[in-house]
Design a protein around this motif. Structure first.
Motif, short mmCIF file in Angstrom:
data_model
loop_
_atom_site.label_atom_id
_atom_site.label_comp_id
_atom_site.label_asym_id
_atom_site.label_seq_id
_atom_site.Cartn_x
_atom_site.Cartn_y
_atom_site.Cartn_z
N LYS A 247 0.83 -1.22 0.00
CA LYS A 247 0.00 0.00 0.00
C LYS A 247 0.85 1.26 0.00
O LYS A 247 0.49 2.25 -0.60
CB LYS A 247 -0.95 0.01 1.21
CG LYS A 247 -2.04 -1.03 1.13
CD LYS A 247 -2.92 -0.83 -0.10
CE LYS A 247 -3.92 -1.96 -0.27
NZ LYS A 247 -4.60 -1.90 -1.59
N ILE A 248 1.99 1.19 0.66
CA ILE A 248 2.80 2.43 0.66
C ILE A 248 3.39 2.65 -0.73
O ILE A 248 3.45 3.77 -1.22
CB ILE A 248 3.89 2.40 1.76
CG1 ILE A 248 4.56 3.79 1.88
CG2 ILE A 248 4.91 1.31 1.52
CD1 ILE A 248 3.62 4.90 2.25
N ASN A 408 -10.58 -0.36 2.68
CA ASN A 408 -9.95 -1.69 2.58
C ASN A 408 -8.47 -1.60 2.24
O ASN A 408 -7.78 -2.59 2.15
CB ASN A 408 -10.70 -2.57 1.57
CG ASN A 408 -10.58 -1.95 0.18
OD1 ASN A 408 -9.96 -0.90 0.04
ND2 ASN A 408 -11.17 -2.58 -0.80
N ASP A 409 -7.98 -0.34 2.10
CA ASP A 409 -6.51 -0.23 1.94
C ASP A 409 -5.83 -0.33 3.29
O ASP A 409 -4.65 -0.55 3.38
CB ASP A 409 -6.15 1.14 1.32
CG ASP A 409 -6.58 1.23 -0.13
OD1 ASP A 409 -6.54 0.17 -0.80
OD2 ASP A 409 -7.02 2.31 -0.57
N PRO A 412 -6.42 -4.63 7.98
CA PRO A 412 -7.64 -5.10 8.63
C PRO A 412 -7.47 -5.36 10.12
O PRO A 412 -8.30 -5.01 10.92
CB PRO A 412 -7.98 -6.39 7.88
CG PRO A 412 -6.72 -6.79 7.18
CD PRO A 412 -5.91 -5.56 6.99
N HIS A 413 -6.29 -5.90 10.49
CA HIS A 413 -6.17 -6.33 11.91
C HIS A 413 -5.93 -5.12 12.81
O HIS A 413 -6.28 -5.10 13.96
CB HIS A 413 -5.01 -7.30 12.05
CG HIS A 413 -3.73 -6.62 11.73
ND1 HIS A 413 -3.38 -6.34 10.41
CD2 HIS A 413 -2.77 -6.07 12.49
CE1 HIS A 413 -2.24 -5.69 10.42
NE2 HIS A 413 -1.85 -5.52 11.64
N GLY A 414 -5.34 -4.08 12.27
CA GLY A 414 -5.01 -2.93 13.14
C GLY A 414 -6.29 -2.17 13.47
O GLY A 414 -7.37 -2.53 13.05
N LEU A 415 -6.14 -1.09 14.19
CA LEU A 415 -7.33 -0.32 14.58
C LEU A 415 -7.60 0.80 13.58
O LEU A 415 -8.47 1.61 13.77
CB LEU A 415 -7.10 0.29 15.98
CG LEU A 415 -7.10 -0.74 17.12
CD1 LEU A 415 -6.76 -0.08 18.44
CD2 LEU A 415 -8.45 -1.45 17.19
N SER A 416 -6.80 0.81 12.48
CA SER A 416 -6.92 1.98 11.58
C SER A 416 -8.36 2.16 11.12
O SER A 416 -8.90 3.24 11.19
CB SER A 416 -6.03 1.75 10.34
OG SER A 416 -4.76 1.42 10.77
#
Ligand code: HEM
Ligand SMILES: Nc1nc2c(ncn2[C@@H]2O[C@H](COP(=O)(O)OP(=O)(O)OP(=O)(O)O)[C@@H](O)[C@H]2O)c(=O)[nH]1
Length: 665
Positions: A247-248, A408-409, A412-416
């Motif tokens: 993604k980066i 969805n970028d 998923p597991h983080g809290l973002s």
């Protein structure tokens, strides 16, 4: 500097040295603030000035005072509940020392304009640690010693000895040099040695390797990290990006149209990012290794934005990419970028803004926002590299789209995602709250304006009954206002032929009121405050005075000028047979406010009675002066003519004068 720091100083100086000493300190530094507002910004210079003043008042050294202020700050912020935050930084004092920057980072939302210092734990041993402090302010080095000493004692039961081992640009010792917030980089650098018993912490670090959680684990493929943290990147000793999350890379391509998609990997990290936090940090291997506990913020450098180029590149068949020569890929991306900007110009021509697919709102295609990545550096021994485990700092959906990303970028597991949605909900709740707040403040504004206009009307009414200076005096004190004046001039003006008291017709009475109102309003216009003051109207009589409540040595002249003006003005008003006559007398009076319900400013004394008689025995369209007043104004050039002796009720025979004209102008 935020007021919270000064609040703590004021609180504890008053507590420790007394209110009088604090007042003296404020006097010395010419401090205008009776109190400090936590979230207001005050000049940085005030802190050393107060320290120097307190030093002068108490005989303590400047450094002692700054140290004392640092201790005050720690005790004071506990009142805000920040002590819990300090305790939660870690079990040991060294954990805390490594978290100070993060504490300030967290505080940034409460103190948005904070220019916080940067603290780095550069060395630890059984007998203490070494701290590197950097700031844009000079002269705070002893302040920090006070803070660290107080935190060690209050929260870790440690007695530490902290001292400066080297410093650059800091003003230490007694020189209360002006604290100036140097523009640009943090130029004040101070290295401290902190001596304290650190054996337990050091022992814990050694035992970590033997910790049960460290049972031999299979090595993890680096790709797992890159999948878990799609915005992460890996750095080698030369600060080159050796690996990066998908993604980066995609975001970098989107934000740098026409750049070679493979240009991200292998590049020097500072060619691709700005380090936003901690400020002015030199990004090299040693620094990052030392600052692994610190939260970093990296902002992706972007040269523009171009979704089509991004799509084009993303649709590229990377597999065959290697067949493409580098400039073929770049040419293709640039062509796409060119097409995109041409289409864009066409679209802009019809002033069409891009409809944001996610929010359905119009979004100007002016550009994307930079992406800010927040995270920590982790050292991976297996590959002898540092990995920046981070997530994009996105507060709400608008910001997400502003960067050109979608939910969805985000990993998923983080809290973002939750943070974005929570941020978005929070923002929408805040927006609703702000709207309500705005509505309430508008209403408050309106009622304040209404109250203000009522007050103004009330004041006008009051000042129509009582002269403003008297009213103000009465507001300030309960005293009953009564004053004697050595000499004033009292003016009586009577309106004639307005109303035949024998008539019973309502019509006549209403006509009389209208005429009288017209005449009195014309007289009001001629009253020039503070030289002449309207006292009252009784029936057809209008009474004024010059020389009270404001002393006026020219009271006789101003009274005659008024009389001459109103005769001239009303003669031209053709008021159907209405006439006026004026009487003036000068002398001493007593003035005071009488009555509670409808308080009136009244004048008492024979001067008033005589002035009234001057008017009541006067002929229409004439101005009759007492002898005393006539002699006063004649001496300064007013034209008067003796009327001879007049029999005046209650006064006997009196020589009176006609006032013919003012002095030659
Ligand atoms: C936990 C609560 C804390 C809060 C809310 C807080 C907040 C602040 C604020 C608002 C400022 C003023 C900055 C400005 O106005 O630009 C400041 C400055 C400062 N803080 Fe903190 N801080 C905290 C903890 C600490 C701790 C524990 C230390 C060190 C032991 C520390 C060291 C400093 C120093 C040295 C400054 C002076 C500014 C400078 O040197 O440039 N702070 N802090
Ligand atoms: N409007 C007004 N008239 C006043 C005031 N003080 C005195 N006068 C008038 O001045 C005139 C002379 O007053 P005095 O010498 O006390 O005479 P008096 O016996 O009270 O009143 P008369 O019935 O007019 O003789 C009277 O017509 C009073 O009405 C005042 O404060 N306001």
């Amino acid at each position: 500097m935020y007021g919270m720091l000064y609040e703590s100083v004021q609180h504890y100086v008053q507590e420790e040295y007394g209110v009088e000493t604090w007042k003296k300190v404020c006097q010395i530094v010419d401090c205008k603030h009776n109190s400090f507002k936590t979230h207001q910004i005050y000049p940085d210079k005030l802190m050393p000035d107060i320290a120097a003043a307190l030093s002068a008042c108490t005989g303590q050294s400047f450094d002692f005072c700054m140290n004392f202020f640092g201790r005050c700050f720690v005790r004071f912020f506990s009142n805000f509940g920040y002590d819990k935050m300090i305790r939660s930084t870690g079990r040991y004092f060294c954990d805390f020392l490594q978290s100070i920057d993060n504490i300030h980072l967290i505080m940034r939302f409460t103190y948005p304009k904070m220019k916080s210092p940067s603290m780095q734990l550069t060395n630890m041993d059984d007998n203490g640690a070494v701290i590197l402090y950097r700031s844009g302010r000079t002269g705070m080095s002893k302040y920090l010693i006070g803070q660290m000493t107080e935190v060690a004692r209050e929260f870790y039961g440690l007695e530490i000895k902290a001292y400066v081992i080297e410093s650059q640009n800091d003003i230490s010792g007694g020189t209360a040099g002006p604290i100036k917030l140097t523009d640009g980089p943090l130029t004040v650098i101070v290295k401290y040695r902190l001596d304290f018993d650190n054996r337990e912490y050091m022992a814990k670090r050694v035992n970590t390797a033997a910790h049960p959680s460290q049972l031999k684990m299979p090595t993890v493929n680096m790709n797992v990290f890159l999948e878990l943290f799609p915005f992460t990147f890996v750095l080698d000793h030369n600060m080159k990006i050796t690996h990066a999350g998908e993604k980066i890379v995609e975001t970098w391509i989107m934000h740098n149209p026409g750049a070679n998609p493979k240009g991200f990997i292998g590049s020097y990290v500072m060619d691709k990012f700005h380090c936003r936090r901690p400020k002015d940090t030199t990004i090299n291997w040693d620094t990052l290794i030392q600052m692994r506990a610190v939260l970093f913020e990296f902002e992706l450098i972007r040269t523009g934005h171009n979704r089509a180029a991004y799509d084009a590149v993303l649709n590229m068949d990377f597999e065959n990419y290697d067949e493409m020569t580098l400039n073929e890929a770049q040419t293709m991306a640039l062509t796409k970028a060119q097409e995109f900007s041409e289409q864009q110009q066409a679209k802009n021509a019809d002033d069409e803004d891009e409809i944001d697919p996610a929010t359905g709102e119009r979004r100007s295609s002016q550009g994307l926002r930079s992406i800010l990545l927040k995270g920590q550096m982790f050292y991976i021994k297996d590959v002898d590299s540092l990995i920046f485990l981070c997530s994009p700092l996105i507060e709400n959906l608008d910001e997400l789209h502003g960067i050109g990303l979608y939910l969805n970028d985000l990993n998923p597991h983080g809290l973002s995602r939750e943070l974005v949605m929570a941020g978005w909900q929070h923002c929408s709740k805040l927006e609703i709250m702000f709207e309500k707040e705005e509505q309430r403040s508008d209403e408050l504004e309106k009622s304040l304006e209404l109250a203000d206009s009522w007050k103004r009307q009330g004041d006008e009414l009051l000042y129509s009954m009582i002269p403003r200076p008297i009213a103000e005096r009465m507001r300030k004190s309960e005293e009953h206002v009564c004053q004697s004046f050595e000499e004033v001039s009292v003016i009586f003006i009577e309106v004639l032929n307005v109303y035949d008291s024998g008539s019973n017709s309502i019509q006549d009475a209403m006509q009389a009121v209208t005429t009288l109102n017209k005449v009195f309003s014309a007289l009001d216009e001629e009253i020039i405050s503070p030289f002449v003051y309207k006292v009252e109207t009784v029936g057809m009589v209008y009474m004024a005075v010059s020389g009270a409540p404001d002393i006026n040595p020219l009271h006789a002249e101003h009274s005659c000028d008024l009389a001459l003006r109103v005769i001239k003005k009303l003669k031209t008003d053709e008021l159907e047979g209405v006439a006026i006559r004026v009487g003036i007398n000068s002398g001493p009076v007593v003035a005071g406010v009488v009555g509670l319900k409808v308080p009136r400013y009244c004048l008492f004394g024979d001067t008033v009675n005589t002035a009234s008689r001057m008017e009541s025995s006067c002929e229409p369209w004439k101005i009759q002066l007492s002898q005393y007043t006539a002699e006063k104004v004649r001496s300064v050039g007013y034209k008067v003519e003796s009327r001879g002796t007049v029999k005046v009720k209650g006064k006997g025979e009196m020589e009176t004068y006609w006032l013919l004209d003012g002095p030659e102008t």
